[in-house]
Scaffold this active site. Structure first.
Site, PDB file in Angstrom:
ATOM      1  N   TYR A  14     -12.428   6.280 -13.031  1.00  0.00           N
ATOM      2  CA  TYR A  14     -12.585   5.080 -12.191  1.00  0.00           C
ATOM      3  C   TYR A  14     -13.228   3.967 -13.001  1.00  0.00           C
ATOM      4  CZ  TYR A  14     -14.153   2.394  -8.040  1.00  0.00           C
ATOM      5  OH  TYR A  14     -14.392   1.426  -7.087  1.00  0.00           O
ATOM      6  N   ASP A  19       0.847  -1.200   0.000  1.00  0.00           N
ATOM      7  CA  ASP A  19       0.000   0.000   0.000  1.00  0.00           C
ATOM      8  C   ASP A  19       0.875   1.240   0.000  1.00  0.00           C
ATOM      9  OD1 ASP A  19      -2.047   2.039   0.832  1.00  0.00           O
ATOM     10  OD2 ASP A  19      -3.269   0.234   1.100  1.00  0.00           O
ATOM     11  N   ASN A  20       0.436   2.300  -0.681  1.00  0.00           N
ATOM     12  CA  ASN A  20       1.182   3.567  -0.643  1.00  0.00           C
ATOM     13  C   ASN A  20       0.451   4.626   0.190  1.00  0.00           C
ATOM     14  OD1 ASN A  20      -0.927   4.305  -2.261  1.00  0.00           O
ATOM     15  ND2 ASN A  20       0.318   5.158  -3.918  1.00  0.00           N
ATOM     16  N   THR A  43     -20.514  -1.058  -0.323  1.00  0.00           N
ATOM     17  CA  THR A  43     -20.261  -1.811   0.910  1.00  0.00           C
ATOM     18  C   THR A  43     -19.841  -0.840   2.007  1.00  0.00           C
ATOM     19  OG1 THR A  43     -19.664  -3.777  -0.345  1.00  0.00           O
ATOM     20  CG2 THR A  43     -18.807  -3.646   1.901  1.00  0.00           C
ATOM     21  N   TYR A  63      -5.008 -12.074 -19.364  1.00  0.00           N
ATOM     22  CA  TYR A  63      -4.006 -12.921 -18.695  1.00  0.00           C
ATOM     23  C   TYR A  63      -4.546 -14.325 -18.474  1.00  0.00           C
ATOM     24  CZ  TYR A  63       0.053 -10.004 -17.871  1.00  0.00           C
ATOM     25  OH  TYR A  63       1.204  -9.295 -18.052  1.00  0.00           O
ATOM     26  N   THR A 119      -5.004   6.692   0.063  1.00  0.00           N
ATOM     27  CA  THR A 119      -6.302   6.859   0.754  1.00  0.00           C
ATOM     28  C   THR A 119      -6.412   5.920   1.960  1.00  0.00           C
ATOM     29  OG1 THR A 119      -7.365   5.258  -0.737  1.00  0.00           O
ATOM     30  CG2 THR A 119      -7.571   7.586  -1.318  1.00  0.00           C
ATOM     31  N   GLY A 120      -5.408   5.105   2.192  1.00  0.00           N
ATOM     32  CA  GLY A 120      -5.441   4.143   3.310  1.00  0.00           C
ATOM     33  C   GLY A 120      -4.900   4.772   4.578  1.00  0.00           C
TER      34      GLY A 120
HETATM   35  P1  NAD Z   1      -9.894   2.589   0.211  1.00  0.00           P
HETATM   36  O1  NAD Z   1      -9.606   3.915  -0.384  1.00  0.00           O
HETATM   37  O2  NAD Z   1     -10.227   2.514   1.664  1.00  0.00           O
HETATM   38  O3  NAD Z   1      -8.688   1.576  -0.039  1.00  0.00           O
HETATM   39  C1  NAD Z   1      -7.870   1.610  -1.175  1.00  0.00           C
HETATM   40  C2  NAD Z   1      -6.453   1.332  -0.738  1.00  0.00           C
HETATM   41  O4  NAD Z   1      -5.609   1.286  -1.900  1.00  0.00           O
HETATM   42  C3  NAD Z   1      -5.883   2.429   0.165  1.00  0.00           C
HETATM   43  O5  NAD Z   1      -5.239   1.866   1.288  1.00  0.00           O
HETATM   44  C4  NAD Z   1      -4.879   3.144  -0.742  1.00  0.00           C
HETATM   45  O6  NAD Z   1      -3.849   3.774  -0.028  1.00  0.00           O
HETATM   46  C5  NAD Z   1      -4.419   2.009  -1.634  1.00  0.00           C
HETATM   47  N1  NAD Z   1      -3.865   2.437  -2.920  1.00  0.00           N
HETATM   48  C6  NAD Z   1      -4.475   3.201  -3.868  1.00  0.00           C
HETATM   49  N2  NAD Z   1      -3.663   3.375  -4.920  1.00  0.00           N
HETATM   50  C7  NAD Z   1      -2.518   2.687  -4.645  1.00  0.00           C
HETATM   51  C8  NAD Z   1      -1.303   2.458  -5.353  1.00  0.00           C
HETATM   52  N3  NAD Z   1      -1.075   2.986  -6.564  1.00  0.00           N
HETATM   53  N4  NAD Z   1      -0.345   1.681  -4.784  1.00  0.00           N
HETATM   54  C9  NAD Z   1      -0.545   1.126  -3.554  1.00  0.00           C
HETATM   55  N5  NAD Z   1      -1.680   1.315  -2.841  1.00  0.00           N
HETATM   56  C10 NAD Z   1      -2.643   2.084  -3.384  1.00  0.00           C
HETATM   57  O7  NAD Z   1     -11.076   1.961  -0.662  1.00  0.00           O
HETATM   58  P2  NAD Z   1     -11.949   0.643  -0.440  1.00  0.00           P
HETATM   59  O8  NAD Z   1     -13.353   1.024  -0.269  1.00  0.00           O
HETATM   60  O9  NAD Z   1     -11.291  -0.221   0.563  1.00  0.00           O
HETATM   61  O10 NAD Z   1     -11.830  -0.046  -1.875  1.00  0.00           O
HETATM   62  C11 NAD Z   1     -10.907  -1.107  -2.098  1.00  0.00           C
HETATM   63  C12 NAD Z   1     -11.099  -1.678  -3.484  1.00  0.00           C
HETATM   64  O11 NAD Z   1     -12.433  -2.162  -3.622  1.00  0.00           O
HETATM   65  C13 NAD Z   1     -10.881  -0.674  -4.605  1.00  0.00           C
HETATM   66  O12 NAD Z   1     -10.225  -1.314  -5.676  1.00  0.00           O
HETATM   67  C14 NAD Z   1     -12.293  -0.288  -5.006  1.00  0.00           C
HETATM   68  O13 NAD Z   1     -12.357   0.099  -6.342  1.00  0.00           O
HETATM   69  C15 NAD Z   1     -13.065  -1.575  -4.753  1.00  0.00           C
HETATM   70  N6  NAD Z   1     -14.487  -1.306  -4.486  1.00  0.00           N
HETATM   71  C16 NAD Z   1     -14.916  -0.885  -3.250  1.00  0.00           C
HETATM   72  C17 NAD Z   1     -16.269  -0.661  -3.048  1.00  0.00           C
HETATM   73  C18 NAD Z   1     -16.813  -0.257  -1.695  1.00  0.00           C
HETATM   74  O14 NAD Z   1     -18.047  -0.144  -1.549  1.00  0.00           O
HETATM   75  N7  NAD Z   1     -16.020  -0.062  -0.667  1.00  0.00           N
HETATM   76  C19 NAD Z   1     -17.191  -0.820  -4.105  1.00  0.00           C
HETATM   77  C20 NAD Z   1     -16.689  -1.210  -5.342  1.00  0.00           C
HETATM   78  C21 NAD Z   1     -15.349  -1.482  -5.517  1.00  0.00           C
END
Ligand code: NAD
Ligand code: UDP
Length: 314
Positions: free
Chosen positions: A146, A32-33, A176, A160, A36-37
């Site tokens: 997105y 993770d970078n 979610t 792949y 947004t985490g």
């Molecule tokens: P979030 O923003 O909490 O988590 C995303 C994580 O990815 C963060 O920790 C961020 O730092 C990390 N990240 C982003 N770009 C990065 C990069 N280039 N390198 C390394 N780390 C990177 O979001 P979330 O809600 O936990 O979503 C997680 C995944 O699930 C995403 O791919 C999102 O598209 C998918 N998703 C989530 C939902 C939902 O309802 N939460 C719905 C559809 C899809």
């Protein structure tokens, strides 16, 4: 002991996946970078011998020593306000990041699980949305960064699979919610609950006639694991089919919290989908999965989480 790489493992969903996998006896490498985490999401795992953190951008070359059995590619900004703030990073993590992680899975002979989204259906013209629906996406609107990144990611995963025989899986995740969501992440669940807890008006975009449904985190994570260990390679919708309008949801939140909040109408964001509801027939038939946590029960849990977070502000 199986070994998993979880990209985006410090995010909302990713950190729950790390916990679930460790609970199933996996060792986990989180990449993770922190765009947004948050460190806090994985702080409890830091001293666990089964957990390793690699702080890097997954669009750069990823080096993981040793065997890997599963790659979960969950890195990506996910809230509309996040991907609109980071449009190029969102496109890159969905395209280059997906390519890199597929390359890692191929090199290691690992199964690959892509976090896709209901946004691949765009502003859908059919309701509910089955996996066979191709969607209605505006590629050049603000949400296009997105939606198109995820559509590209799906195409890359299938390529792949077909070309290199990588055992890829695609989960199309619908809205979610659960603990570890940020108060300020802009999505409707945190936005409404935090405002209701502060007794301030809930911002309903447009007339609030657009529909969504809300899946509790534990249901989703259980489903993702079932998919990961299945033989499926076609995309699978996962979400809660219990659809309601955003205005109905606002009223439900106010009632559940017994809040003094009213409602304030704000402009509807461009390309905001008007309807959304997952058809989960495939997950039910192939994985014997369906959500078990009702919105009422899930709201109790998420309200506890945000009460604590708002308490920490004071
Ligand atoms: P979030 O923003 O909490 O988590 C995303 C994580 O990815 C963060 O920790 C961020 O730092 C990390 N990240 C982003 N770009 C990065 C990069 N280039 N390198 C390394 N780390 C990177 O979001 P979330 O809600 O936990 O979503 C997680 C995944 O699930 C995403 O791919 C999102 O598209 C998918 N998703 C989530 C939902 C939902 O309802 N939460 C719905 C559809 C899809
Ligand atoms: N929404 C709202 N007020 C907010 C945030 C969102 O009315 O403060 C609406 C938004 O317009 C959308 C729905 O709630 O129709 C769900 O928005 P969210 O950002 O949670 O996710 P989306 O489903 O749009 O990806």
């Amino acid at each position: 002991m199986p070994r998993s790489v979880v990209t985006g493992g410090a995010g909302f969903l990713g950190s729950h996946i790390c916990d679930y996998l460790i609970g199933k006896g996996h060792s986990v490498v989180c990449v993770d970078n922190f765009i947004t985490g948050a460190e806090a999401n994985i702080a409890h795992l830091k001293n666990d011998a089964k957990f390793t953190l690699i702080n890097q951008d997954v669009t750069e070359y990823i080096s993981v020593k040793g065997e890997v059995d599963f790659v979960f590619h969950f890195a990506s900004p996910a809230s509309p306000i996040d991907y609109i703030e980071f449009p190029i990073q969102t496109l890159k993590v969905g395209s280059i990041g997906t390519h890199r992680t597929l390359g890692l899975a191929m090199e290691k002979g690992a199964r690959y699980i892509l976090a896709s989204t209901s946004e691949v259906y765009g502003d859908p013209l059919v309701n509910p949305q089955p996996e066979s629906y191709w969607g209605n996406v505006n590629p050049i609107g603000p949400r296009g960064v997105y939606d198109e990144a995820k559509r590209f990611a799906e195409a890359m995963a299938m390529a792949y699979h077909r070309t290199h025989n990588v055992d890829t899986k695609i989960v199309r995740i619908f809205n979610t919610y659960g603990p570890r969501m940020r108060k300020d992440d802009g999505r409707v669940v945190p936005a409404f609950i935090c405002q209701a807890l502060r007794n301030e008006p809930l911002p309903v975009f447009g007339e609030g006639s657009q529909t969504r449904s809300f899946c509790y985190i534990s249901d989703l994570i259980r489903g993702i694991y079932l998919l990961a260990v299945s033989d499926l390679n076609e995309p699978v919708n996962m979400g809660n089919p219990s659809e309601m309008t955003i205005l109905e949801f606002a009223k439900k939140v106010i009632k559940c919290i017994n809040s003094k909040s009213g409602i304030v109408k704000k402009d509807l964001p461009i390309d905001d989908p008007k309807i959304r509801r997952p058809d989960i027939t495939r997950a039910a038939d192939e994985l014997d999965w369906k959500p078990e946590v009702s919105l009422d029960d899930g709201l109790v849990e998420i309200v506890k989480w945000f009460k604590k977070k708002i308490g920490e502000e004071r």
